[in-house]
Design a protein around this motif. Structure first.
Motif, PDB file in Angstrom:
ATOM      1  N   TYR A 162       0.751  -1.285  -0.058  1.00 14.03           N
ATOM      2  CA  TYR A 162       0.027  -0.061   0.115  1.00 14.03           C
ATOM      3  C   TYR A 162       0.608   1.407   0.091  1.00 14.03           C
ATOM      4  O   TYR A 162       2.086   1.280   0.490  1.00 14.03           O
ATOM      5  CB  TYR A 162      -1.141  -0.078   1.275  1.00 14.03           C
ATOM      6  N   MET A 163       0.380   2.305  -0.612  1.00 12.21           N
ATOM      7  CA  MET A 163       1.098   3.414  -0.949  1.00 12.21           C
ATOM      8  C   MET A 163       0.060   4.670  -0.836  1.00 12.21           C
ATOM      9  O   MET A 163      -1.006   4.489  -1.214  1.00 12.21           O
ATOM     10  CB  MET A 163       1.948   3.363  -2.052  1.00 12.21           C
ATOM     11  N   ILE A 164       0.600   5.701  -0.270  1.00 10.47           N
ATOM     12  CA  ILE A 164      -0.133   7.069  -0.229  1.00 10.47           C
ATOM     13  C   ILE A 164       0.239   7.766  -1.681  1.00 10.47           C
ATOM     14  O   ILE A 164       1.278   8.244  -1.878  1.00 10.47           O
ATOM     15  CB  ILE A 164       0.165   7.973   0.804  1.00 10.47           C
ATOM     16  N   ASN A 165      -0.823   7.935  -2.236  1.00  9.49           N
ATOM     17  CA  ASN A 165      -0.680   8.586  -3.690  1.00  9.49           C
ATOM     18  C   ASN A 165      -1.146   9.776  -3.627  1.00  9.49           C
ATOM     19  O   ASN A 165      -2.195  10.290  -3.711  1.00  9.49           O
ATOM     20  CB  ASN A 165      -1.869   7.713  -4.703  1.00  9.49           C
ATOM     21  N   ASN A 166       0.048  10.605  -3.553  1.00  8.30           N
ATOM     22  CA  ASN A 166      -0.162  12.029  -3.073  1.00  8.30           C
ATOM     23  C   ASN A 166      -0.412  12.812  -4.550  1.00  8.30           C
ATOM     24  O   ASN A 166      -0.908  14.013  -4.384  1.00  8.30           O
ATOM     25  CB  ASN A 166       1.251  12.635  -2.705  1.00  8.30           C
ATOM     26  N   ASP A 167      -0.308  12.077  -5.538  1.00 10.60           N
ATOM     27  CA  ASP A 167      -0.509  12.733  -6.687  1.00 10.60           C
ATOM     28  C   ASP A 167      -2.033  13.263  -6.914  1.00 10.60           C
ATOM     29  O   ASP A 167      -2.352  14.231  -7.659  1.00 10.60           O
ATOM     30  CB  ASP A 167      -0.001  11.869  -8.027  1.00 10.60           C
ATOM     31  N   ARG A 168      -2.712  12.254  -6.276  1.00  7.39           N
ATOM     32  CA  ARG A 168      -4.296  12.454  -6.424  1.00  7.39           C
ATOM     33  C   ARG A 168      -4.685  13.818  -5.623  1.00  7.39           C
ATOM     34  O   ARG A 168      -5.423  14.323  -6.015  1.00  7.39           O
ATOM     35  CB  ARG A 168      -5.096  11.126  -5.879  1.00  7.39           C
ATOM     36  N   TYR A 169      -4.105  14.052  -4.801  1.00  5.96           N
ATOM     37  CA  TYR A 169      -4.293  15.524  -4.098  1.00  5.96           C
ATOM     38  C   TYR A 169      -4.296  16.590  -4.983  1.00  5.96           C
ATOM     39  O   TYR A 169      -4.969  17.559  -4.794  1.00  5.96           O
ATOM     40  CB  TYR A 169      -3.244  15.814  -2.845  1.00  5.96           C
ATOM     41  N   PHE A 212     -12.594  18.710  -2.746  1.00  8.21           N
ATOM     42  CA  PHE A 212     -12.981  17.512  -3.386  1.00  8.21           C
ATOM     43  C   PHE A 212     -11.963  16.400  -2.337  1.00  8.21           C
ATOM     44  O   PHE A 212     -12.480  15.313  -1.963  1.00  8.21           O
ATOM     45  CB  PHE A 212     -12.535  17.412  -4.839  1.00  8.21           C
ATOM     46  N   THR A 213     -10.726  16.661  -2.357  1.00  4.32           N
ATOM     47  CA  THR A 213      -9.851  15.558  -1.850  1.00  4.32           C
ATOM     48  C   THR A 213      -8.999  16.335  -0.695  1.00  4.32           C
ATOM     49  O   THR A 213      -8.422  17.333  -0.696  1.00  4.32           O
ATOM     50  CB  THR A 213      -8.875  15.046  -2.959  1.00  4.32           C
ATOM     51  N   GLN A 214      -8.986  15.562   0.630  1.00  7.90           N
ATOM     52  CA  GLN A 214      -8.364  15.949   1.568  1.00  7.90           C
ATOM     53  C   GLN A 214      -7.251  14.823   1.820  1.00  7.90           C
ATOM     54  O   GLN A 214      -7.488  13.698   1.124  1.00  7.90           O
ATOM     55  CB  GLN A 214      -9.110  15.994   2.748  1.00  7.90           C
ATOM     56  N   PHE A 215      -6.393  14.948   2.771  1.00  6.09           N
ATOM     57  CA  PHE A 215      -5.362  13.986   3.012  1.00  6.09           C
ATOM     58  C   PHE A 215      -6.070  13.046   4.155  1.00  6.09           C
ATOM     59  O   PHE A 215      -6.002  12.923   5.126  1.00  6.09           O
ATOM     60  CB  PHE A 215      -4.023  14.601   3.781  1.00  6.09           C
ATOM     61  N   ASP A 216      -6.559  11.978   3.416  1.00  9.01           N
ATOM     62  CA  ASP A 216      -7.403  11.040   4.048  1.00  9.01           C
ATOM     63  C   ASP A 216      -7.083   9.892   3.475  1.00  9.01           C
ATOM     64  O   ASP A 216      -6.247   9.418   2.894  1.00  9.01           O
ATOM     65  CB  ASP A 216      -8.883  11.456   4.327  1.00  9.01           C
ATOM     66  N   SER A 217      -7.876   8.678   3.940  1.00  7.71           N
ATOM     67  CA  SER A 217      -7.872   7.283   3.730  1.00  7.71           C
ATOM     68  C   SER A 217      -7.854   6.942   2.268  1.00  7.71           C
ATOM     69  O   SER A 217      -7.348   5.939   1.689  1.00  7.71           O
ATOM     70  CB  SER A 217      -8.338   6.349   4.417  1.00  7.71           C
ATOM     71  N   ARG A 218      -8.707   8.118   1.571  1.00  3.75           N
ATOM     72  CA  ARG A 218      -8.751   7.665  -0.121  1.00  3.75           C
ATOM     73  C   ARG A 218      -7.588   7.534  -0.668  1.00  3.75           C
ATOM     74  O   ARG A 218      -7.248   7.109  -1.616  1.00  3.75           O
ATOM     75  CB  ARG A 218      -9.544   8.891  -0.567  1.00  3.75           C
TER      76      ARG A 218
END
Length: 991
Positions: free
Chosen positions: A863-870, A907-913
């Motif tokens: 698993y990885m945090i996809n920071n690009d989506r932010y 739309f997007t926060q730094f959350d589990s999404r």
């Protein structure tokens, strides 16, 4: 006289009869995998001392008596073969199977004389040269991915100069490095040294996995040992000259992420719905800029080339063996201003001076040039340049690039122009000489001294050109020079003796390692002209200098005792004392140990006649090792000389030091077995449990102390798991040199934190999204997304439990909020940071000179945090910029189940999404080749072997991860340069 004549007659009759009975047998020995000849193979009449060896063309000639005899063929790295030679036969050709079939023939190199795997209690996996060579990348370790159970190898970038991220049996430390110890021909080296050598010079890579095999290395071996052995010549072999060239082209391994952006029609409509522009204004804008630009196609180059050329000469005459090679590698990256060029030269010599002295000298060096695009991570002129609106174009109506001029409408210079005017280049000169003297004063007593250097000299240049129209006549230049010299000196004495069926080996040794890194740099600005781009031409009033020096030392004593009874029951024990300058005065010395045993059960009477069981070996070991992978001065109260007091230079303390800082320790216990069935199926299973204690963690401090972190021995971590390796022969046919051999490797690993610091039950690493909690694996901690409220389009997050919210996960549908708070909503997501399953599978096959190798690699539970989506899923936060197509699914009407909230919300926060499943399956390697038949080559009189092959890397990728590349080995991915997909071909000629 009569008796004399009779005697002479009898002697003549016997001699003629003997000559009539004696015959000469010839043949050629080739490798089953690719059909190439193997020099130096021992050919011997079974149960005799009569034998010969193959020459550089794999040919042998042997005089043997008439009648049926058995010939034995053996060579290091190949499975031995015995063939019955019928009476009258005069020729026999043999194909030897590689060491992936039977590692008994692979010599494990380490302290003292080599040990064969079958007699080594330790767990050792060996990958042969055929796995590493002929790959279209500079990094040799990339080829190990999926090949060794328990060894995780990820390549996190498509930069041609990228090194691999390597871990054995999970993450071994929360605070220090989890990388293994790298040894090159017995000398400790940095992984970057492997990048700067020719992979085709590698003979084998051995992975030492358990305590029995690693504890003898004590210091630094807590995370395993990767032992690289380079190629050597063979005494008694004719010179073999090999010339090889290969060419390939590269593209990003997957472009799914980059193709998932809004086109002109979609983005313009979204912005109308956002109220950013009226339909009439939008029509006017698109009339002025009638484009639909795919910025990805502009930012990434297509079909960039990679070249590699190698020339090697190997052989041996008299008492000296030699191997000489030279190579050139040139790889271009898909991002502009990205590349890696490398030149290498190697000379390996070994010579037996007399009956008791043997010497060796390996000289290797190289020069590499690295070019890197400095526009990285979240730079809107770098990876985030894809935020550019598609109606703007970097080209005018005639197809001419706006280079050095502002792109109309966008108001920016092109990312290509900016990168070209802010270059970064590094030239590295590497040298890795090693030498040894081995003395055998009496039988079975060996005294060996070995020394080596791992060194480099770097020159780094970064600049902003004076011709940059953004800053005319204001060029900047930084030059940075560094030199690292790491020396290793090892002395050992080893004695082997036997008492009837009791066999002993006793080893004692001493080792000294030190390293020094020295650096200095200078910078200047206001350079007026690109043609005068040297430091002295900058503004004299605006110059800077810097310097740095760092040293470390290790001193070690070690010993090992090996015992076996009748080559059936094996025991070994080792002990090592290490002293390191990196630790506090009170804790510099530590002692590490191991004990292990092995039982070759197949040799027991009750199993010897079990025909379906070809082999069964059981092994177990336990022991300790250490980790010292921290800075060189973290135990000391250090000072910095950058302070000023009353207008005068001064020093200030910048670290508190810790005189009790000592070794991070690890104990590892391993139990496993190796079995073979029906002489076709081979299975290796190994269970392990390791516990890391006294971890080298930077513990947070109260800021009133003046320090935020202090390195401390505290905390404990467990890893446990199983390695499985299976390969089997589906089909074999020696007559046609045909075989089909599938294989699979797997490692299942679980980690758990058992102790933290300062009485804490959990600790959240600031800014990482990573949680350490006692009794839990390393996990992600973020606010938990609860979806969009279908009635009003508001975002929702779960409200965590009170108390230890970061330990317990709460997803109660009745406890949600639409008010976001990163601090108050943070909780354990229950998602693990590290994959629980890694491995590979594939097949090796061949027929009549045709060979095929297919290798897949996989990772499950990654698993990885996809920071690009932010950035790319936030049209209300990054208003006006381009976005991913996914943002079109936003809430519009009551009752709608939408991915994103209404347009009044972020739309997007730094959350589990943002935490995505980055599990993947990759076709890592596919190689198809053909060896020209000898009947054709014999006509040339010079060419002994010719091979042409097709190669590919990362040809297919399967993943749910929506970012650029799932293989990135990080908790967070932002602006990643994806791995490359490469296809090409090569040609190898042997003379």
């Amino acid at each position: 006289m009569k008796k004399l004549l009779q005697s002479l007659f009898v002697l003549m009759f016997v001699a003629v009869t003997a000559m009539a009975q004696e015959r000469t047998v010839t043949g050629t020995v080739t490798a089953k995998q690719d059909g190439l000849p193997i020099p130096g193979v021992t050919v011997r009449i079974k149960d005799t001392k009569i034998g010969s060896t193959t020459n550089g063309n794999g040919q042998y000639s042997l005089k043997i008596p008439a009648g049926s005899v058995q010939l034995e063929f053996s060579s290091i790295g190949y499975m031995p073969v015995t063939r019955t030679l019928a009476a009258g036969a005069s020729s026999v050709n043999i194909s030897l199977e590689g060491d992936n079939k039977d590692l008994d023939e692979v010599v494990v190199t380490g302290y003292g004389s080599g040990r064969r795997v079958s007699s080594s209690v330790g767990s050792v996996a060996t990958v042969s040269a055929r796995t590493v060579e002929n790959k279209p990348v500079a990094n040799a370790f990339d080829a190990l991915q999926g090949k060794v159970a328990g060894l995780q190898v990820f390549t996190s970038s498509g930069e041609p100069s990228q090194t691999a991220s390597i871990r054995l049996h999970g993450v071994g430390s929360l605070g220090a490095s989890s990388a293994p110890l790298f040894l090159l021909d017995g000398i400790q080296v940095d992984e970057s040294s492997i990048l700067n050598m020719n992979p085709n010079d590698i003979e084998a890579v051995s992975i030492l996995k358990d305590a029995s095999s690693t504890s003898i290395y004590g210091a630094r071996a807590a995370n395993g040992v990767v032992y690289v052995t380079t190629k050597r010549g063979r005494i008694g072999s004719d010179a073999v000259i090999t010339v090889q060239g290969q060419y390939s082209v590269a593209n990003p391994a997957s472009d799914k992420f980059y193709r998932n952006f809004l086109n002109t029609a979609q983005l313009s409509q979204l912005q109308i719905e956002q109220g950013l522009r009226t339909p009439a204004a939008t029509a006017a804008l698109l009339a002025q800029y009638p484009n639909d630009t795919k910025w990805y196609d502009y930012y990434y180059k297509k079909d960039v080339p990679t070249y590699q050329t190698d020339v090697t000469v190997s052989g041996g005459g008299g008492k000296t063996a030699y191997y000489i090679s030279g190579s050139f590698y040139q790889g271009e990256g898909n991002r502009f201003r990205s590349g890696f060029d490398r030149y290498t030269l190697r000379s390996n010599l070994t010579s037996t001076l007399n009956n008791y002295i043997k010497i060796g000298l390996n000289l290797s060096g190289g020069s590499s040039d690295t070019e890197t695009n400095g526009l990285a991570t979240n730079d809107t002129n770098g990876p985030l340049a894809l935020l550019a609106q598609p109606w703007f174009s970097p080209y005018d109506a005639n197809g001419n690039e706006y280079y050095g001029t502002i792109i109309p409408g966008w108001g920016r210079y092109s990312p290509r122009y900016i990168a070209d005017n802010t270059p970064y280049n590094r030239n590295r000169l590497t040298f890795n000489p090693t030498g040894f003297v081995e003395i055998t004063p009496v039988k079975n007593l060996t005294i060996k001294s070995q020394g080596g250097i791992d060194g480099y000299i770097d020159r780094e240049t970064s600049a902003r050109l004076a011709s940059d129209v953004r800053f005319p006549g204001a060029g900047t230049l930084s030059e940075y020079y560094s030199r690292r010299i790491n020396k290793t000196v090892t002395n050992t004495i080893e004695y082997k003796f036997s008492l009837d069926k009791h066999n002993f080996t006793v080893l004692g040794g001493q080792e000294y390692v030190d390293g020094i890194t020295q650096e200095f740099g200078a910078n200047t600005s206001r350079l007026p002209n690109d043609n005068l781009f040297i430091l002295q031409n900058g503004d004299a009033s605006n110059r800077g200098v810097s310097s740095f020096k760092s040293e470390y030392t290790f001193k070690s004593l070690f010993g090992r005792l090996e015992y076996n009874f009748n080559n059936k029951y094996f025991l070994d024990a080792s002990v090592r004392e290490d002293k390191s300058s990196r630790f506090g005065a009170n804790k510099q010395t530590a002692t590490f140990w191991s004990v292990g045993g092995m039982w070759r059960a197949k040799q027991e009477e009750f199993l010897r006649n079990v025909e379906w069981l070809t082999d069964l070996t059981v092994r177990a070991s336990t022991g300790t090792s250490g980790n010292s992978s921290i800075g060189n001065y973290e135990s000391l109260a250090t000072a910095a000389g950058s302070s000023n007091y009353n207008g005068l230079p001064g020093v200030s303390q910048n670290a508190p030091g810790n005189p009790d800082l000592g070794w991070e320790k690890q104990q590892k216990t391993t139990v496993g077995f190796k079995a073979a069935f029906l002489n076709k199926i081979r299975l290796d299973v190994e269970f392990y449990y390791r516990e890391t204690s006294s971890q080298l963690i930077n513990v947070p401090q109260v800021y009133t102390t003046g320090y935020s972190l202090v390195r401390t021995n505290i905390g404990a971590l467990q890893n446990k798991g199983v390695d499985i390796t299976l390969d089997f022969d589906v089909y074999t046919n020696d007559k046609h040199n045909a075989f089909v051999t599938p294989y699979i490797t797997a490692n299942m690993n679980r980690n758990k934190i058992t102790e933290l610091f300062q009485g804490k039950n959990y600790y959240v690493n600031p800014g990482t999204g990573v949680l350490w909690a006692i009794g839990e694996p390393v996990s992600y901690v973020y606010p938990m997304w609860a979806g969009v409220n279908p009635s009003n389009g508001l975002p929702q997050w779960y409200i965590p439990n009170t108390g230890d919210a970061s330990v317990q996960t709460r997803t109660d549908a009745n406890a949600v909020t639409s008010s976001f708070s990163a601090a108050n909503l943070q909780q354990n997501t229950g998602i693990q940071r590290y994959a629980w399953l890694n491995g590979g599978f594939g097949v090796n096959a061949g027929y009549e000179g045709i060979f095929l190798n297919i290798d897949f690699t996989y990772s499950k539970g990654k698993y990885m945090i996809n920071n690009d989506r932010y950035f790319f899923e936030n049209p209300t936060t990054f208003s006006g910029f381009n976005q991913a197509t996914t943002v079109l699914d936003y809430w519009k009407t009551p009752g709608q189940n939408a991915t994103f909230p209404n347009l009044t919300q972020q739309f997007t926060q730094f959350d589990s999404r943002l935490i995505e499943d980055a599990s993947f399956l990759r076709l890592k390697n596919l190689q198809l080749g053909y060896n020209l038949p000898k009947s054709i080559l014999e006509k040339t009189k010079a060419i002994k072997g010719a091979k042409i092959f097709f190669l590919s890397r990362n040809l297919l990728t399967f993943t749910k991860y929506s970012g650029p590349d799932p293989e990135v080995d990080s908790n967070l991915a932002l602006g990643s340069n994806p791995n490359t997909k490469q296809v090409g071909f090569g040609l190898q000629l042997t003379f």
